[in-house]
Write a protein that holds these residues in place. Structure first.
Motif, PDB file in Angstrom:
ATOM      1  N   TYR A 241       0.810  -1.225   0.000  1.00 23.94           N
ATOM      2  CA  TYR A 241       0.000   0.000   0.000  1.00 23.94           C
ATOM      3  C   TYR A 241       0.844   1.277   0.000  1.00 23.94           C
ATOM      4  O   TYR A 241       0.296   2.369   0.165  1.00 23.94           O
ATOM      5  CB  TYR A 241      -0.955  -0.005   1.206  1.00 23.94           C
ATOM      6  N   TRP A 242       2.141   1.143  -0.203  1.00 26.49           N
ATOM      7  CA  TRP A 242       3.014   2.323  -0.127  1.00 26.49           C
ATOM      8  C   TRP A 242       2.654   3.365  -1.178  1.00 26.49           C
ATOM      9  O   TRP A 242       2.734   4.571  -0.929  1.00 26.49           O
ATOM     10  CB  TRP A 242       4.475   1.892  -0.262  1.00 26.49           C
ATOM     11  N   ARG A 243       2.233   2.918  -2.359  1.00 33.19           N
ATOM     12  CA  ARG A 243       1.886   3.857  -3.426  1.00 33.19           C
ATOM     13  C   ARG A 243       0.608   4.632  -3.113  1.00 33.19           C
ATOM     14  O   ARG A 243       0.326   5.646  -3.760  1.00 33.19           O
ATOM     15  CB  ARG A 243       1.720   3.111  -4.746  1.00 33.19           C
ATOM     16  N   SER A 244      -0.167   4.150  -2.150  1.00 31.50           N
ATOM     17  CA  SER A 244      -1.404   4.851  -1.768  1.00 31.50           C
ATOM     18  C   SER A 244      -1.147   5.973  -0.767  1.00 31.50           C
ATOM     19  O   SER A 244      -2.093   6.638  -0.334  1.00 31.50           O
ATOM     20  CB  SER A 244      -2.404   3.855  -1.165  1.00 31.50           C
ATOM     21  N   GLY A 245       0.104   6.176  -0.397  1.00 29.15           N
ATOM     22  CA  GLY A 245       0.457   7.220   0.559  1.00 29.15           C
ATOM     23  C   GLY A 245       0.913   6.635   1.876  1.00 29.15           C
ATOM     24  O   GLY A 245       0.529   5.515   2.238  1.00 29.15           O
ATOM     25  N   LYS A 246       1.719   7.406   2.594  1.00 30.88           N
ATOM     26  CA  LYS A 246       2.313   6.910   3.836  1.00 30.88           C
ATOM     27  C   LYS A 246       1.259   6.540   4.875  1.00 30.88           C
ATOM     28  O   LYS A 246       1.341   5.466   5.481  1.00 30.88           O
ATOM     29  CB  LYS A 246       3.255   7.972   4.418  1.00 30.88           C
ATOM     30  N   GLU A 247       0.266   7.402   5.086  1.00 30.90           N
ATOM     31  CA  GLU A 247      -0.730   7.121   6.123  1.00 30.90           C
ATOM     32  C   GLU A 247      -1.523   5.865   5.802  1.00 30.90           C
ATOM     33  O   GLU A 247      -1.732   5.002   6.664  1.00 30.90           O
ATOM     34  CB  GLU A 247      -1.684   8.308   6.292  1.00 30.90           C
ATOM     35  N   MET A 248      -1.963   5.734   4.550  1.00 36.31           N
ATOM     36  CA  MET A 248      -2.730   4.553   4.149  1.00 36.31           C
ATOM     37  C   MET A 248      -1.886   3.291   4.306  1.00 36.31           C
ATOM     38  O   MET A 248      -2.381   2.244   4.755  1.00 36.31           O
ATOM     39  CB  MET A 248      -3.188   4.711   2.699  1.00 36.31           C
ATOM     40  N   ALA A 249      -0.613   3.381   3.948  1.00 38.96           N
ATOM     41  CA  ALA A 249       0.279   2.219   4.057  1.00 38.96           C
ATOM     42  C   ALA A 249       0.459   1.799   5.510  1.00 38.96           C
ATOM     43  O   ALA A 249       0.439   0.604   5.837  1.00 38.96           O
ATOM     44  CB  ALA A 249       1.627   2.541   3.425  1.00 38.96           C
ATOM     45  N   LEU A 250       0.611   2.771   6.406  1.00 36.63           N
ATOM     46  CA  LEU A 250       0.791   2.459   7.820  1.00 36.63           C
ATOM     47  C   LEU A 250      -0.495   1.920   8.445  1.00 36.63           C
ATOM     48  O   LEU A 250      -0.459   1.026   9.293  1.00 36.63           O
ATOM     49  CB  LEU A 250       1.278   3.699   8.574  1.00 36.63           C
ATOM     50  N   ILE A 251      -1.650   2.456   8.020  1.00 32.82           N
ATOM     51  CA  ILE A 251      -2.929   1.933   8.511  1.00 32.82           C
ATOM     52  C   ILE A 251      -3.101   0.483   8.070  1.00 32.82           C
ATOM     53  O   ILE A 251      -3.485  -0.387   8.859  1.00 32.82           O
ATOM     54  CB  ILE A 251      -4.107   2.797   8.005  1.00 32.82           C
ATOM     55  N   ALA A 252      -2.817   0.206   6.784  1.00 36.22           N
ATOM     56  CA  ALA A 252      -2.926  -1.165   6.276  1.00 36.22           C
ATOM     57  C   ALA A 252      -1.964  -2.094   7.005  1.00 36.22           C
ATOM     58  O   ALA A 252      -2.304  -3.234   7.331  1.00 36.22           O
ATOM     59  CB  ALA A 252      -2.643  -1.182   4.771  1.00 36.22           C
ATOM     60  N   ALA A 253      -0.768  -1.596   7.293  1.00 36.01           N
ATOM     61  CA  ALA A 253       0.255  -2.421   7.946  1.00 36.01           C
ATOM     62  C   ALA A 253      -0.154  -2.806   9.362  1.00 36.01           C
ATOM     63  O   ALA A 253      -0.090  -3.977   9.736  1.00 36.01           O
ATOM     64  CB  ALA A 253       1.591  -1.672   7.955  1.00 36.01           C
ATOM     65  N   ILE A 254      -0.595  -1.831  10.145  1.00 30.62           N
ATOM     66  CA  ILE A 254      -0.928  -2.141  11.541  1.00 30.62           C
ATOM     67  C   ILE A 254      -2.253  -2.904  11.628  1.00 30.62           C
ATOM     68  O   ILE A 254      -2.429  -3.761  12.501  1.00 30.62           O
ATOM     69  CB  ILE A 254      -0.961  -0.860  12.405  1.00 30.62           C
ATOM     70  N   THR A 255      -3.174  -2.638  10.702  1.00 30.80           N
ATOM     71  CA  THR A 255      -4.418  -3.403  10.671  1.00 30.80           C
ATOM     72  C   THR A 255      -4.140  -4.862  10.321  1.00 30.80           C
ATOM     73  O   THR A 255      -4.771  -5.778  10.850  1.00 30.80           O
ATOM     74  CB  THR A 255      -5.404  -2.793   9.651  1.00 30.80           C
ATOM     75  N   MET A 293       6.200   0.668  16.992  1.00 33.73           N
ATOM     76  CA  MET A 293       6.990   0.639  15.769  1.00 33.73           C
ATOM     77  C   MET A 293       6.361   1.514  14.687  1.00 33.73           C
ATOM     78  O   MET A 293       7.063   2.202  13.933  1.00 33.73           O
ATOM     79  CB  MET A 293       7.134  -0.795  15.268  1.00 33.73           C
ATOM     80  N   THR A 294       5.021   1.508  14.618  1.00 34.31           N
ATOM     81  CA  THR A 294       4.327   2.317  13.626  1.00 34.31           C
ATOM     82  C   THR A 294       4.537   3.805  13.880  1.00 34.31           C
ATOM     83  O   THR A 294       4.776   4.578  12.941  1.00 34.31           O
ATOM     84  CB  THR A 294       2.818   2.001  13.640  1.00 34.31           C
ATOM     85  N   ARG A 295       4.465   4.205  15.142  1.00 35.21           N
ATOM     86  CA  ARG A 295       4.707   5.617  15.477  1.00 35.21           C
ATOM     87  C   ARG A 295       6.136   6.015  15.116  1.00 35.21           C
ATOM     88  O   ARG A 295       6.369   7.106  14.569  1.00 35.21           O
ATOM     89  CB  ARG A 295       4.449   5.851  16.967  1.00 35.21           C
ATOM     90  N   TRP A 296       7.091   5.137  15.396  1.00 37.59           N
ATOM     91  CA  TRP A 296       8.493   5.423  15.067  1.00 37.59           C
ATOM     92  C   TRP A 296       8.670   5.526  13.556  1.00 37.59           C
ATOM     93  O   TRP A 296       9.332   6.451  13.051  1.00 37.59           O
ATOM     94  CB  TRP A 296       9.382   4.315  15.634  1.00 37.59           C
ATOM     95  N   LEU A 297       8.070   4.605  12.804  1.00 30.38           N
ATOM     96  CA  LEU A 297       8.174   4.647  11.344  1.00 30.38           C
ATOM     97  C   LEU A 297       7.513   5.899  10.782  1.00 30.38           C
ATOM     98  O   LEU A 297       8.006   6.488   9.818  1.00 30.38           O
ATOM     99  CB  LEU A 297       7.512   3.394  10.742  1.00 30.38           C
ATOM    100  N   ASN A 298       6.391   6.293  11.353  1.00 34.56           N
ATOM    101  CA  ASN A 298       5.703   7.483  10.895  1.00 34.56           C
ATOM    102  C   ASN A 298       6.588   8.722  11.004  1.00 34.56           C
ATOM    103  O   ASN A 298       6.613   9.571  10.114  1.00 34.56           O
ATOM    104  CB  ASN A 298       4.421   7.682  11.705  1.00 34.56           C
ATOM    105  N   LYS A 299       7.342   8.803  12.090  1.00 28.77           N
ATOM    106  CA  LYS A 299       8.244   9.940  12.272  1.00 28.77           C
ATOM    107  C   LYS A 299       9.447   9.855  11.340  1.00 28.77           C
ATOM    108  O   LYS A 299       9.906  10.852  10.779  1.00 28.77           O
ATOM    109  CB  LYS A 299       8.708  10.005  13.726  1.00 28.77           C
ATOM    110  N   ARG A 300       9.973   8.644  11.174  1.00 26.26           N
ATOM    111  CA  ARG A 300      11.153   8.469  10.336  1.00 26.26           C
ATOM    112  C   ARG A 300      10.854   8.643   8.852  1.00 26.26           C
ATOM    113  O   ARG A 300      11.675   9.180   8.095  1.00 26.26           O
ATOM    114  CB  ARG A 300      11.738   7.065  10.564  1.00 26.26           C
ATOM    115  N   LEU A 301       9.652   8.182   8.428  1.00 27.93           N
ATOM    116  CA  LEU A 301       9.319   8.224   7.012  1.00 27.93           C
ATOM    117  C   LEU A 301       8.766   9.588   6.590  1.00 27.93           C
ATOM    118  O   LEU A 301       8.669   9.863   5.413  1.00 27.93           O
ATOM    119  CB  LEU A 301       8.294   7.131   6.685  1.00 27.93           C
TER     120      LEU A 301
END
Length: 301
Positions: A241-255, A293-301
Motif C-alpha cells: 500500500y506504499w503507493r497509496s500514501g504513507k498514512e494509508m500504508a501504515l494503517i494497512a500495515a498495523i491493521t 513501531m508504527t509511530r516510530w516509522l511514521n516519524k522516520r518516514l
C-alpha cells in the motif's frame, strides 16, 4: 493518572502483555471475560465514528481488496511456508488460522491513538471480520477434513453482537441524541477507549505462559514464529500500500499485524488444535509492539 496512561498508552499496551506473562493465574482468570471487553470497545469506538462515513468506506472496492490480502493471500502464503518447511501439523493449523483471522476490533482505537484515520481502520476491520467465517472454514476443511463442524450460528450471532449491534446502537444514538451534548460526551470518553485495549494482551498471554512453564524451548519457538508472522503481515502490507500514501500504508500495515485471535477461537474452539492458544498468547508480545513501531516509522518516514 489517567492522563498519563493515555499519553503513554502505546507503551502500556506492551507492559500489559508483560504483566500478563508475569501473572498467568490472573491472566487466565480474565480470559473468559474478554468478549465483554470486546463488545464495550466496539460500542465506544463506533459511537465516535460517523456511520455515514463508515458505510461509504465499506462501499469502496479498495477495502474489500485489502480484506482479500489480509485473509486469503496470507492464509495461502503461510500455508505454503508451513508445507515447505514441513512444520508440525498442529502448528501449521495454528499459523494458517492466525493468517485467516480478521483484524483486531481494537485496531481503530490504536489507529486513533497514532493520529491516523480510524474510520478507514474500522472499515478494514469489519471487512476482514466478514471474510473470517468462509476463510476459517476452508482452513479447517483442509487440515481437519470431515471432522469440521464449524459453529456458523455462533459466529453470526457474535457478528451481530460485536459489529451490527454496536453499529445499530451508534446509528440510533447519532440520529436521536442532541448533537452538541453527544459531541461533548464523546470528547470526554473517546480518549479512554484505548485503556480497554490493555486488557487483551494481558488476558490472552496466559496460555503462552502455561507453555513456557512446561517447555521453555517450545515457548521460545512459538514466540519466534509469532514475531515472524507479525513482521511479515506488517511489512508486506506496508509495501503493498506504499503507493497509496504513507498514512494509508501504515494503517494497512498495523491493521494487518493486529489479529482478532479471540474471535477466531470463539468460533472454532478446539478445532484449531492445541497449538492455537499458545501461539495466540505469544502473538501478544510482538502485536503490542506494533503501535510503537508504527509511530516510530511514521516519524522516520
Amino acid at each position: 493518572m489517567f492522563a498519563f496512561l493515555i499519553r503513554h498508552s502505546l507503551l502500556f499496551m506492551f507492559l500489559a502483555a508483560i504483566l500478563g506473562f508475569l501473572l498467568p493465574s490472573l491472566s487466565l482468570t480474565i480470559f473468559p471475560f474478554l468478549s465483554y471487553v470486546l463488545f464495550s470497545l466496539m460500542t465506544l469506538t463506533l459511537l465516535g465514528i460517523k456511520q455515514n462515513a463508515l458505510i461509504l468506506r465499506l462501499r469502496d472496492k479498495k477495502i474489500w481488496g485489502y480484506a482479500l490480502l489480509h485473509a486469503v493471500f496470507y492464509m495461502l502464503f503461510i500455508g505454503a511456508i508451513g508445507w515447505l518447511f514441513s512444520a508440525n501439523a498442529s502448528l501449521q493449523l495454528a499459523m494458517v488460522s492466525v493468517a485467516a483471522t480478521g483484524s483486531l476490533f481494537a485496531t481503530p482505537a490504536i489507529v486513533r491513538a497514532l493520529g491516523f484515520d480510524s474510520v478507514e481502520a474500522m472499515a478494514m476491520t469489519i471487512a476482514t471480520t466478514l471474510f473470517l467465517p468462509v476463510v476459517i472454514f476452508i482452513t479447517l476443511l483442509f487440515y481437519q477434513g470431515d471432522s469440521v463442524h464449524l459453529d456458523l450460528v455462533s459466529y453470526f450471532l457474535r457478528l451481530v453482537i460485536f459489529v451490527f449491534g454496536p453499529m445499530a446502537f451508534s446509528f440510533v444514538v447519532h440520529t436521536f441524541a442532541p448533537r452538541e451534548a453527544l459531541d461533548r460526551m464523546l470528547l470526554k470518553i473517546s480518549p479512554y477507549t484505548i485503556l480497554l485495549v490493555f486488557v487483551f494482551p494481558f488476558g490472552l498471554i496466559g496460555s503462552f505462559r502455561v507453555l513456557y512453564n512446561t517447555d521453555p524451548m517450545a515457548a521460545l519457538n512459538y514466540l519466534l514464529i509469532a514475531t515472524g508472522l507479525c513482521v511479515l503481515f506488517f511489512f508486506v502490507s506496508l509495501a503493498m500500500y506504499w503507493r497509496s500514501g504513507k498514512e494509508m500504508a501504515l494503517i494497512a500495515a498495523i491493521t494487518s499485524g493486529n489479529r482478532n485471535v479471540l474471535l477466531t477461537y470463539s468460533i472454532a474452539g478446539a478445532l484449531l488444535g492445541p497449538a492455537f492458544l499458545p501461539l495466540a498468547g505469544a502473538l501478544q508480545l510482538p502485536t503490542s509492539l506494533l503501535p510503537i513501531m508504527t509511530r516510530w516509522l511514521n516519524k522516520r518516514l
